[in-house]
Design an enzyme around this catalytic site. Structure first.
Site, PDB file in Angstrom:
ATOM      1  N   TYR A   1      27.261 -38.861  64.836  1.00 42.71           N
ATOM      2  CA  TYR A   1      28.190 -37.821  64.352  1.00 42.71           C
ATOM      3  C   TYR A   1      27.371 -36.565  64.102  1.00 42.71           C
ATOM      4  O   TYR A   1      26.598 -36.483  63.155  1.00 42.71           O
ATOM      5  CB  TYR A   1      28.874 -38.350  63.089  1.00 42.71           C
ATOM      6  CG  TYR A   1      29.808 -37.389  62.379  1.00 42.71           C
ATOM      7  CD1 TYR A   1      30.250 -36.196  62.942  1.00 42.71           C
ATOM      8  CD2 TYR A   1      30.280 -37.710  61.111  1.00 42.71           C
ATOM      9  CE1 TYR A   1      31.106 -35.349  62.265  1.00 42.71           C
ATOM     10  CE2 TYR A   1      31.138 -36.865  60.419  1.00 42.71           C
ATOM     11  CZ  TYR A   1      31.542 -35.680  61.001  1.00 42.71           C
ATOM     12  OH  TYR A   1      32.389 -34.850  60.321  1.00 42.71           O
TER      13      TYR A   1
ATOM     14  N   LYS B   1      30.020 -37.708  68.471  1.00 43.91           N
ATOM     15  CA  LYS B   1      31.109 -36.838  68.044  1.00 43.91           C
ATOM     16  C   LYS B   1      30.479 -35.468  67.876  1.00 43.91           C
ATOM     17  O   LYS B   1      29.657 -35.252  66.989  1.00 43.91           O
ATOM     18  CB  LYS B   1      31.726 -37.320  66.736  1.00 43.91           C
ATOM     19  CG  LYS B   1      32.942 -36.492  66.376  1.00 43.91           C
ATOM     20  CD  LYS B   1      33.757 -37.172  65.304  1.00 43.91           C
ATOM     21  CE  LYS B   1      33.367 -36.668  63.945  1.00 43.91           C
ATOM     22  NZ  LYS B   1      33.628 -35.214  63.785  1.00 43.91           N
TER      23      LYS B   1
HETATM   24  C1  HMN Z   1      35.647 -36.520  60.385  1.00 44.47           C
HETATM   25  O1  HMN Z   1      34.458 -36.830  60.332  1.00 44.47           O
HETATM   26  O2  HMN Z   1      36.464 -37.004  59.633  1.00 44.47           O
HETATM   27  C2  HMN Z   1      36.169 -35.524  61.367  1.00 44.47           C
HETATM   28  O3  HMN Z   1      36.041 -35.972  62.640  1.00 44.47           O
HETATM   29  C3  HMN Z   1      35.695 -34.171  61.183  1.00 44.47           C
HETATM   30  C4  HMN Z   1      36.349 -33.233  62.190  1.00 44.47           C
HETATM   31  O4  HMN Z   1      35.423 -32.896  63.189  1.00 44.47           O
HETATM   32  C5  HMN Z   1      36.855 -32.030  61.473  1.00 44.47           C
HETATM   33  N1  HMN Z   1      35.748 -31.380  60.843  1.00 44.47           N
HETATM   34  C6  HMN Z   1      35.763 -31.132  59.536  1.00 44.47           C
HETATM   35  O5  HMN Z   1      36.745 -31.322  58.835  1.00 44.47           O
HETATM   36  C7  HMN Z   1      34.517 -30.608  58.949  1.00 44.47           C
HETATM   37  C8  HMN Z   1      37.631 -31.101  62.377  1.00 44.47           C
HETATM   38  O6  HMN Z   1      38.753 -31.809  62.792  1.00 44.47           O
HETATM   39  C9  HMN Z   1      38.056 -29.835  61.616  1.00 44.47           C
HETATM   40  O7  HMN Z   1      38.680 -30.184  60.402  1.00 44.47           O
HETATM   41  C10 HMN Z   1      39.040 -29.011  62.432  1.00 44.47           C
HETATM   42  O8  HMN Z   1      38.453 -28.687  63.661  1.00 44.47           O
HETATM   43  C11 HMN Z   1      39.463 -27.745  61.663  1.00 44.47           C
HETATM   44  O9  HMN Z   1      38.359 -26.860  61.563  1.00 44.47           O
END
Ligand code: HMN
Length: 292
Positions: free
Chosen positions: A135, A163
């Site tokens: 990740y 990811k």
């Molecule tokens: C997780 O680890 O739960 C997610 O996969 C994180 C995901 O990459 C999200 N990143 C964060 O919240 C930091 C994105 O979905 C993000 O929320 C979205 O692109 C809005 O900026």
């Protein structure tokens, strides 16, 4: 690879005001997104508030998700933790619960060397029988890696995917070109369409908890070669994402679930509940999503 492709929500974890897990709300969220046609779940990641939870709560979330989904789609368990023993323990639990893969955030806070990060993944991959998705989220870990370094990590037996939560699409393209069999998930929901054009295998994201039908339509439009429609959907989604991110993302996502009768619950401290004006904005976001 056994790793799932497609649209994979980074599962939210509904909790009550004491921070205890609301099982029924979590089950409702899982059933709702399954009905929308998602391809899997990323359980216990950032969006799941794993870094704010005890190990036993993290295990509880992993087990509620596997019981509820019960083999209908593959599950990825995020098991990354500051304490490696916790990671090993959660990796074993994930295997026992029938997860398809594990994932771990790159070690953070102490500014570890590349060799230390490499050894961490090597040991986790040796101990676990499940494929590993690293990740990569440099904006939150404060630690980035070059595409060459990621390629060296990708050579660890069992480390089968990443990811990729970074805006550096040049890096993403270089990785895709170098590692044709490596599974790459888009991690920024804002950048799904450009990431698809660079050949990602799937997408893991927080906003997919509330926008699954739209994002699945984007995915399908891209696959059918309808780039005009895919571009239109990305633009609509980005307007929604911009509003969400400007309104305290995770509590707002849960508020939206509540508006759909799915419970949703609160977030763990130090996240604060939405203020009255944030609730009003959330109502506007809800209306916006239903109009798209
Ligand atoms: C997780 O680890 O739960 C997610 O996969 C994180 C995901 O990459 C999200 N990143 C964060 O919240 C930091 C994105 O979905 C993000 O929320 C979205 O692109 C809005 O900026």
């Amino acid at each position: 690879s056994a790793l799932p492709g497609g649209i994979i929500p980074a599962l939210l974890t509904p909790v009550d005001s004491r921070g205890d897990i609301l099982r029924d709300h979590l089950v409702s969220l899982l059933e709702y997104t399954l009905d929308c046609g998602v391809s899997g779940f990323y359980v216990g990641g950032s969006t799941g508030e794993c870094f704010l939870m005890s190990v036993s709560q993290r295990k509880e979330v992993l087990s509620i998700a596997s019981e509820t989904v019960s083999g209908r789609v593959p599950l990825i368990a995020h098991i990354g933790a500051q304490n490696v023993d916790d990671s090993f323990y959660l990796a074993e639990e994930a295997h026992a619960l029938g997860y398809s893969a594990i994932s771990a955030v790159t070690p953070y806070y102490y500014g570890f060397s590349f060799q230390e990060v490499f050894s961490y993944y090597q040991e986790l991959c040796q101990i676990s029988q499940l494929p590993m998705v690293m990740y990569f989220i440099p904006a939150l870990t404060g630690r980035t890696f070059t595409s060459q370094e990621i390629a060296r990590l990708a050579a660890i037996p069992g480390l089968e995917g990443i990811k990729f939560t970074d805006g550096d699409l040049f890096k993403l393209e270089r990785l895709r070109g170098q590692l044709p069999d490596f599974v790459i998930y888009s991690g920024y929901d804002e950048l799904l369409l450009p990431s698809l054009s660079l050949g990602v295998n799937g997408a893991i994201g927080s906003t997919y908890n509330v926008t699954a039908p739209l994002v699945i339509a984007l995915w399908e439009s891209f696959r059918e070669g309808d780039l005009a429609r895919a571009g239109h959907l990305q633009r609509e989604l980005n307007t929604i994402i911009e509003m969400l991110v400007g309104n305290n993302l995770y509590p707002t996502l849960k508020d939206l679930l509540a508006r759909r009768g799915l419970g949703g619950g609160l977030c763990r401290r130090p996240f604060l509940p939405l203020t009255a004006s944030q609730k009003e904005e959330s109502a506007r976001i809800d209306t916006h999503i239903t109009r798209v």
